[in-house]
Design an enzyme around this catalytic site. Structure first.
Site, mmCIF file in Angstrom:
data_model
loop_
_atom_site.group_PDB
_atom_site.id
_atom_site.type_symbol
_atom_site.label_atom_id
_atom_site.label_comp_id
_atom_site.label_asym_id
_atom_site.label_seq_id
_atom_site.Cartn_x
_atom_site.Cartn_y
_atom_site.Cartn_z
ATOM 1 C CG HIS A 6 24.900 -5.278 -17.527
ATOM 2 N ND1 HIS A 6 23.797 -4.485 -17.306
ATOM 3 C CD2 HIS A 6 25.897 -4.427 -17.860
ATOM 4 C CE1 HIS A 6 24.118 -3.220 -17.493
ATOM 5 N NE2 HIS A 6 25.388 -3.150 -17.836
ATOM 6 C CG ASP A 28 20.812 2.465 -14.688
ATOM 7 O OD1 ASP A 28 19.685 2.702 -15.159
ATOM 8 O OD2 ASP A 28 21.376 1.363 -14.792
ATOM 9 C CG ASP A 84 29.212 1.060 -14.563
ATOM 10 O OD1 ASP A 84 28.795 1.714 -15.528
ATOM 11 O OD2 ASP A 84 29.231 -0.185 -14.535
ATOM 12 C CG HIS A 85 25.047 0.479 -14.302
ATOM 13 N ND1 HIS A 85 23.943 0.609 -15.116
ATOM 14 C CD2 HIS A 85 25.967 -0.196 -15.021
ATOM 15 C CE1 HIS A 85 24.194 0.031 -16.279
ATOM 16 N NE2 HIS A 85 25.414 -0.447 -16.257
ATOM 17 C CG HIS A 137 26.660 -0.236 -20.170
ATOM 18 N ND1 HIS A 137 26.746 -0.095 -18.804
ATOM 19 C CD2 HIS A 137 26.726 1.010 -20.677
ATOM 20 C CE1 HIS A 137 26.850 1.189 -18.510
ATOM 21 N NE2 HIS A 137 26.841 1.891 -19.627
ATOM 22 C CB VAL A 159 35.037 -5.106 -20.063
ATOM 23 C CG1 VAL A 159 35.392 -6.539 -19.671
ATOM 24 C CG2 VAL A 159 34.911 -5.007 -21.587
ATOM 25 N N GLY A 160 33.076 -5.813 -17.355
ATOM 26 C CA GLY A 160 33.110 -6.088 -15.915
ATOM 27 C C GLY A 160 33.329 -7.563 -15.619
ATOM 28 C CB THR A 161 31.287 -10.557 -16.541
ATOM 29 O OG1 THR A 161 30.045 -9.917 -16.212
ATOM 30 C CG2 THR A 161 31.212 -12.022 -16.203
ATOM 31 C CB THR A 208 31.949 -9.830 -20.428
ATOM 32 O OG1 THR A 208 32.694 -9.030 -19.523
ATOM 33 C CG2 THR A 208 32.364 -11.294 -20.282
HETATM 34 P P1 13P Z 1 29.856 -7.090 -18.437
HETATM 35 O O1 13P Z 1 29.954 -7.501 -17.013
HETATM 36 O O2 13P Z 1 28.885 -7.874 -19.205
HETATM 37 O O3 13P Z 1 31.193 -7.008 -19.092
HETATM 38 O O4 13P Z 1 29.257 -5.597 -18.435
HETATM 39 C C1 13P Z 1 29.823 -4.636 -17.601
HETATM 40 C C2 13P Z 1 29.125 -3.336 -17.743
HETATM 41 O O5 13P Z 1 28.518 -3.046 -18.743
HETATM 42 C C3 13P Z 1 29.220 -2.408 -16.615
HETATM 43 O O6 13P Z 1 28.518 -1.253 -16.841
#
Ligand code: 13P
Length: 278
Positions: free
Chosen positions: A172, A98, A76-77, A200, A223-225, A203
């Site tokens: 994000h 990215d 990712d990124h 992206h 989804v990350g956070t 969350t």
């Molecule tokens: P969130 O942390 O807002 O869910 O986004 C994660 C993301 O887009 C990683 O590329």
């Protein structure tokens, strides 16, 4: 057809989750298995460097062997072309470059070089056009800059990327207030770009907005956070109990991650789309 094209054709999105441990991966895999959707395990640059690309892919493959749905490894990124190619060579199924902080032309030329190399290795390349607000590891922006449909069409044609991350009001991290996704813009981007679109900042996007976005051609939702929070909450809550064990902690993390992921996956099918054919 690759797995992102299959999602676009099938009217569903794959769940892409930032995970950096075996327990988190197992938790996501269980949720995706239940939902009948492919699982995409995402490593940021820090995780790819910390664990090593080979180890990350090995973990994904190992989890995938006992999972009822396909499990893919994604970078990712990434802003470092050398690391990106190292991950592609190690067997990542998809890698994201990215170039959103670079000029349009530099972003295109960097992606074009990487796409050629990645395709040679059988790896998909995700690019990004526009700027997504918020912070994701090394990439940060206070403001968003929406993706321009005409530029996106040109970007896709000239860069050779297989998927495009778009900026349509998504951000994000935690949203300040209700996210305002620009559905008209998303529709135009979908019509002009023949490749899968990626959303992206998953969350905190409301369920009905996610479903609408999937109906408009979004094929992968990151989804990350929420997962980072679920992981740390599980560790904190478990540690506060008496008589814990290491296995008990692993189970608590897996369950919490599964519960957090399932809530998202429930909305990853466009209206009227049946169970995804994998
Ligand atoms: P969130 O942390 O807002 O869910 O986004 C994660 C993301 O887009 C990683 O590329």
């Amino acid at each position: 057809m690759n797995y992102l094209q299959a999602a676009r054709a099938g009217g569903y999105a794959v769940g892409a989750f930032i995970v950096d441990s075996l327990d988190a991966m197992e938790g996501v895999a269980a949720a995706c298995g239940r939902a009948g959707l492919p699982a995409v395990m995402m490593a940021g640059m820090n995780t790819a460097r910390f664990l090593g690309p080979e180890r990350y892919v090995d973990l994904c493959r190992s989890v995938g062997r006992s999972c009822s749905v396909p499990v893919y490894a994604h970078l990712d990124h990434c802003t470092d072309p050398a690391l990106l190619l190292q991950c592609a060579r190690a067997g990542f199924d998809c890698v994201m470059f990215d170039g959103s902080q670079q000029s349009f032309e530099k972003n295109i030329s960097a992606c074009a070089v990487l796409a050629e190399e990645c395709h040679h290795l059988g790896t998909l390349l995700e690019g990004e056009l526009g700027v997504i607000a918020g912070q994701e590891e090394h990439v940060e922006s206070a403001l968003s800059q929406f993706t321009d449909p005409a530029l996106a069409e040109e970007f896709v044609r000239r860069s050779g990327v297989d998927a495009l991350a778009v900026s349509v009001g998504n951000a994000h991290g935690l949203y300040q207030g209700k996210p305002e996704l620009q559905f008209g813009l998303l529709e135009e981007l979908s019509a002009r770009c023949p490749i899968p679109l990626v959303l992206h900042g998953g969350t905190g996007i409301p369920a009905q907005d996610i479903r609408r976005a999937v109906g408009l051609g979004v094929c992968k939702i990151n989804v990350g956070t929420e997962l980072r929070r679920a992981y740390l909450d599980a560790v904190r809550d478990y540690a506060a109990q008496e008589g814990g064990t290491a296995i008990g902690l692993s189970q608590a993390i897996r369950e919490r991650i599964t519960a957090a992921s399932v809530g998202y996956l429930d909305n990853y099918r466009a209206e009227g789309c049946g169970h995804a054919a994998l």
